[in-house]
Design an enzyme around this catalytic site. Structure first.
Site, PDB file in Angstrom:
ATOM      1  CD  GLN B  86      -2.226   1.325   2.854  1.00  0.00           C
ATOM      2  OE1 GLN B  86      -1.423   1.478   3.750  1.00  0.00           O
ATOM      3  NE2 GLN B  86      -3.519   1.267   3.077  1.00  0.00           N
ATOM      4  CE1 TYR B  88      -3.883   3.701  -0.566  1.00  0.00           C
ATOM      5  CE2 TYR B  88      -4.976   3.742   1.563  1.00  0.00           C
ATOM      6  CZ  TYR B  88      -4.982   3.402   0.225  1.00  0.00           C
ATOM      7  OH  TYR B  88      -6.070   2.772  -0.301  1.00  0.00           O
ATOM      8  CB  SER B  89       2.139   6.784   4.999  1.00  0.00           C
ATOM      9  OG  SER B  89       1.024   6.365   5.717  1.00  0.00           O
ATOM     10  CB  SER B 121       4.010  -3.298   5.837  1.00  0.00           C
ATOM     11  OG  SER B 121       2.710  -2.908   5.521  1.00  0.00           O
ATOM     12  CD  GLU B 204     -10.785  -1.406   6.758  1.00  0.00           C
ATOM     13  OE1 GLU B 204      -9.617  -1.667   6.530  1.00  0.00           O
ATOM     14  OE2 GLU B 204     -11.154  -0.404   7.368  1.00  0.00           O
TER      15      GLU B 204
END
Lengths: 352, 355
Positions: B86, B88-89, B121, B204
């Site tokens: 992912q 994103y950050s 990660s 989710e």
């Protein structure tokens, strides 16, 4: 299994909430609290009458004796509403522990008039467990019992000593009742002195079961009080303006409210479950009632002090009146075992 | 991998993914999903892969992806043949994610991406990345963001492992320098990336998420206590130990029943409200509390550290405690969770915003 409330349970809760919202104003609370502080019964008789008509004292009493024949989860839901309203009426002893003890006794048929009278709101029972300063001799009871719940206005007392419950009439000769000044001025606690008073034993009643029921009833009121306190805090934080903004826009206040919510939700679910398990799975009830009261009491302490902080100076005043809910949570915490004691029992019960 | 295939075939994993994309094609049924999850946990069986690709990318593609994207990626992802990371950050866009700066500039049929991602990660084991980039340099915050998917071995992508407190490189920094991706990498419309990324949130519903990890830790802890009691080697006075253990047990049991209630509410189509928002905050905190109780219980043994401890060993608690501290921060810090509970759950007023 469904972990939400049924439609019927929700209707019961809403009916009580409606009645209590109308009848238990802050003025009523103050008037009744003044009585409690003066060592008198704080029960609002008119309210008690109304709630009796709605079935409060007969919730757990079989319908053949004029009760509603409902279960502990329904009692929890009602207790929650009483706690939310800080209602000045007796609950744990008269409406939960006494009816359960009498119903569980081997002589229930003999005592059915008691159940009928409790359901009708005419008989009110103060209860003391573990009263070890009492002696029973030839059907007469003598000695002392402290911390008798719901003692104010009681017509009878149910006293447990040495594992046996005895019922005595409040007006019998030799009964001397002094009401303590309770921290929650809307509840009552009595100190009884008894001198050879005729006592009717109830046989076959489990002290543990009555204790579990009492703990669940107290925890239900505590989580109800917490619900009120969180709602009040969120509302106040939206209205109160400082530095040109509602204080609820500041993260310091938001985080206090979020933490209150995070403690409240699991406590509600655990107390509901303890009510359910009490009726449906008696073997697991001892552990669950301990867990539920321990968690509810901790939520009660945290939420009641935090709600007052969110309200700032106003939270400290009688004008806002939050202290009545704070006191209810604190009062319940130290009856039938505070969390520290309960946690020792929880662990010991599991071999830890 | 064979286990994952079996699980998918029998509808025990990814059960609502349509059959045409390799899933089981079941109707969404929150109760069945919860029951399956409970039974696997009770039987101590692995419930298949729980990757960011499966939990986040697949539902997003199903909702917003093109037919070509769905047929290219969903089946491979749910069978564990393709792993995703992912993006994103960024170093300057953590909790404040919409301030992200990684830029994708249109160039013919492509976009050219420049920027840096962090906390990625599994970038070192992934083949693909789903990534948020800024396609409209001048649009305010949310508006200029687009959602793209592309391979991580494209020219210009450099992955550097990030050393963490655990001693294990569980995160990476990803540097993107003139990375050229085709326009077909866009998922959803250009500039709609924030909406696309957030749509995953409503999928989710892993509401039993916290309960299993907590129950596992609690039973490990109880086992450790029993062994230490038998050996007479408890490191703390029994009353203190009882108090901490029983206090955590009450909180864990409360959260478990709360999650059960959320499942019941979802099954009855009742809105979950504030209740659903407290689970991450509580679950992560309680996991960490259980870990540190286990460490404390081991006394001086816990002053020694084995970074390569096996999961089944008593030496694992150090790593769990660090891992769980990471989860208190990752995926929205505890403080951000409290903001969300307050604002979205309790409806409290917005904080002051800089403009």
């Amino acid at each position: 299994m469904d972990f939400t409330l049924s439609e019927e349970q929700t209707m019961i809760a809403e009916a009580f909430r409606g009645q209590l919202t109308r009848d238990v104003t802050l003025d009523v609370i103050r008037t009744q609290a003044a009585l409690g502080q003066a060592g008198k019964s704080p029960t609002d008789q008119g309210l008690w009458q109304q709630l009796t008509e709605m079935g409060l004292p007969g919730l757990l009493i079989d319908d053949t004796y004029g009760g509603a024949g409902l279960g502990m989860l329904e009692a929890v839901v009602v207790g929650q509403e009483l706690g939310r309203a800080a209602a000045p009426v007796p609950f744990a002893a008269t409406c939960v522990m006494a009816p359960l003890a009498i119903t569980a006794s081997a002589e229930v048929e003999q005592h059915k008039t008691w159940l009928t009278q409790i359901a009708a709101g005419e008989m009110r029972v103060g209860v003391a467990l573990g009263a070890d300063m009492l002696q029973v001799d030839s059907g007469r009871i003598s000695g002392h019992a402290r911390f008798v719940f719901d003692a104010g206005g009681a017509t009878h007392f149910l006293l447990e000593t040495g594992g046996v419950f005895y019922l005595v009439e409040a007006h019998a000769s030799g009964v001397y009742l002094t009401l303590e000044r309770p921290f929650d001025p809307l509840q009552s606690l009595g100190h009884l002195a008894l001198d050879t008073v005729p006592a009717t034993p109830l046989s076959g009643v489990s002290v543990d079961r009555v204790t579990e029921a009492g703990r669940i009833a107290l925890a239900a009121q505590t989580i109800g009080a917490c619900e009120f306190l969180l709602d009040a805090s969120v509302e106040y934080a939206a209205d109160r303006v400082q530095f040109g903004r509602p204080i609820g826009s500041f993260q310091a206040i938001k985080h206090m409210c979020a933490e209150m919510a995070a403690q409240l939700y699991p406590a509600i679910s655990l107390v509901w479950y303890a009510g359910y398990v009490f009726d449906k799975d008696a073997a697991r009830s001892p552990l669950n009632s301990l867990l539920a009261k321990a968690l509810a009491d901790e939520a009660g302490r945290f939420i009641s002090r935090t709600a007052i902080e969110v309200h700032g100076g106003m939270g400290y005043t009688d004008l806002q009146g939050l202290h009545y809910w704070y006191k209810r949570a604190a009062f319940n915490r130290n009856l039938l075992g505070n969390p520290e004691e309960l946690r020792q029992d929880i662990a010991a019960m599991q071999g830890i | 991998m064979r286990w994952q295939k079996l699980l998918v075939e029998h509808g025990y994993a990814c059960r609502t993914v349509p059959a045409e994309y390799g899933g089981f094609g079941a109707e969404e049924d929150i109760l069945k999903t919860a029951i399956i999850s409970e039974e696997f946990f009770a039987a101590d069986l692995p419930q298949g892969l729980n990757s960011q690709g499966i939990s986040m990318l697949v539902p997003t593609i199903l909702e917003h992806g093109t037919e070509a994207q769905k047929s290219a990626w969903i089946e491979k992802t749910i069978l564990g043949e393709v792993f995703w990371c992912q993006g994103y950050s960024e170093p300057d866009a953590g909790s404040d994610l919409t301030s992200l700066k990684t830029a994708a500039v249109e160039d013919g049929d492509d976009f050219v991406i420049n920027g840096q991602k962090i906390w990625t990660s599994s970038a070192h084991i992934a083949q693909m990345m789903f990534c948020l980039v800024r396609t409209e340099a001048d649009a305010p915050r949310h508006a200029g963001i687009s959602y793209m998917i592309f391979p991580v071995d494209l020219p210009g992508i450099e992955i550097r492992p990030l050393q963490t407190m655990t001693g294990h490189p569980s995160f990476n920094e990803v540097f993107l320098t003139d990375v050229r991706v085709p326009k077909t990498a866009l998922v959803g419309d250009r500039g709609q990336g924030w909406v696309v990324a957030n749509s995953t949130l409503k999928h989710e519903r892993g509401m039993l998420g916290a309960a299993h990890g907590l129950a596992w830790r609690l039973s490990r802890l109880r086992d450790l206590i029993a062994r230490q009691k038998a050996a007479g080697s408890l490191a703390m006075p029994i009353e203190v130990l009882r108090d901490r253990y029983a206090g955590l047990q009450a909180r864990v049991e409360g959260l478990r029943l709360h999650e059960m209630r959320l499942v019941s509410m979802a099954a009855e189509n009742q809105p979950a409200g504030t209740g659903a928002l407290v689970c991450k905050l509580l679950g992560c905190e309680l996991n960490h509390q259980l870990d540190i109780l286990a460490m404390d219980l081991r006394g001086p043994e816990s002053a020694a550290y084995n970074p390569d401890a096996e999961l089944a060993s008593d030496e694992i608690w150090h790593q769990l405690s660090m891992y769980d501290l990471g989860l208190i921060i990752g995926g929205g810090t505890a403080q951000i969770q409290k903001n969300i509970i307050a604002k979205r759950g309790l409806g409290m007023p917005r904080e002051a915003r800089r403009n």
